[in-house]
Write a protein that holds these residues in place. Structure first.
Motif, PDB file in Angstrom:
ATOM      1  N   VAL A   6       1.118  -1.287   0.030  1.00 51.01           N
ATOM      2  CA  VAL A   6       0.111   0.136   0.209  1.00 51.01           C
ATOM      3  C   VAL A   6       0.692   1.636   0.433  1.00 51.01           C
ATOM      4  O   VAL A   6       0.519   2.489  -0.319  1.00 51.01           O
ATOM      5  N   GLY A   7       2.177   1.509   0.396  1.00 50.37           N
ATOM      6  CA  GLY A   7       3.107   2.089   0.895  1.00 50.37           C
ATOM      7  C   GLY A   7       3.434   2.889  -0.546  1.00 50.37           C
ATOM      8  O   GLY A   7       3.574   3.615  -0.982  1.00 50.37           O
ATOM      9  N   VAL A  13       1.325   6.989  -6.486  1.00 52.78           N
ATOM     10  CA  VAL A  13       0.372   7.284  -6.698  1.00 52.78           C
ATOM     11  C   VAL A  13       1.033   8.685  -7.123  1.00 52.78           C
ATOM     12  O   VAL A  13       0.683  10.107  -7.957  1.00 52.78           O
ATOM     13  N   ALA A  14       1.375   9.470  -5.828  1.00 50.69           N
ATOM     14  CA  ALA A  14       2.537  10.329  -5.580  1.00 50.69           C
ATOM     15  C   ALA A  14       3.166  10.738  -7.150  1.00 50.69           C
ATOM     16  O   ALA A  14       3.533  12.220  -7.384  1.00 50.69           O
ATOM     17  N   GLN A  15       4.045  10.323  -6.798  1.00 51.39           N
ATOM     18  CA  GLN A  15       4.952  10.224  -8.622  1.00 51.39           C
ATOM     19  C   GLN A  15       4.606  10.489  -9.909  1.00 51.39           C
ATOM     20  O   GLN A  15       4.264  11.758 -10.704  1.00 51.39           O
ATOM     21  N   VAL A  16       2.981   9.836 -10.075  1.00 53.71           N
ATOM     22  CA  VAL A  16       2.317  10.681 -10.930  1.00 53.71           C
ATOM     23  C   VAL A  16       1.716  11.469 -11.269  1.00 53.71           C
ATOM     24  O   VAL A  16       2.240  12.414 -12.698  1.00 53.71           O
ATOM     25  N   VAL A  17       1.031  11.543  -9.956  1.00 56.87           N
ATOM     26  CA  VAL A  17       0.350  13.215 -10.441  1.00 56.87           C
ATOM     27  C   VAL A  17       1.354  13.905  -9.887  1.00 56.87           C
ATOM     28  O   VAL A  17       1.236  14.879 -10.771  1.00 56.87           O
ATOM     29  N   LEU A  18       2.353  13.515  -9.310  1.00 53.53           N
ATOM     30  CA  LEU A  18       3.634  14.942  -9.546  1.00 53.53           C
ATOM     31  C   LEU A  18       4.161  15.340 -11.061  1.00 53.53           C
ATOM     32  O   LEU A  18       4.210  16.166 -11.172  1.00 53.53           O
ATOM     33  N   GLY A  19       4.817  13.804 -11.356  1.00 51.96           N
ATOM     34  CA  GLY A  19       4.870  14.208 -13.360  1.00 51.96           C
ATOM     35  C   GLY A  19       3.929  14.763 -13.756  1.00 51.96           C
ATOM     36  O   GLY A  19       4.346  16.017 -15.142  1.00 51.96           O
TER      37      GLY A  19
END
Length: 55
Positions: A6-7, A13-19
């Protein structure tokens, strides 16, 4: 195992959103935003790479 997975998923997800956010900022065709993205990427790589244990 499940907590680790999960982590890792949330980190991805955070990496994709920031990208995508950086991509949208660069696509504004503002030279200063583009240079800021390049400088931030360079500084981030310079700071984090030694912490990965490969440097």
């Amino acid at each position: 195992w499940f907590g680790y997975h999960v982590g890792q998923t949330l980190f991805h997800v955070a990496q994709v959103v920031l990208g995508y956010m950086v991509m949208l900022a660069v696509m504004s065709y503002n030279a200063w935003i583009f240079l800021g993205a390049i400088a931030g990427s360079t500084l981030g790589y310079f700071v984090v790479y030694p912490l990965l244990g490969r440097g």
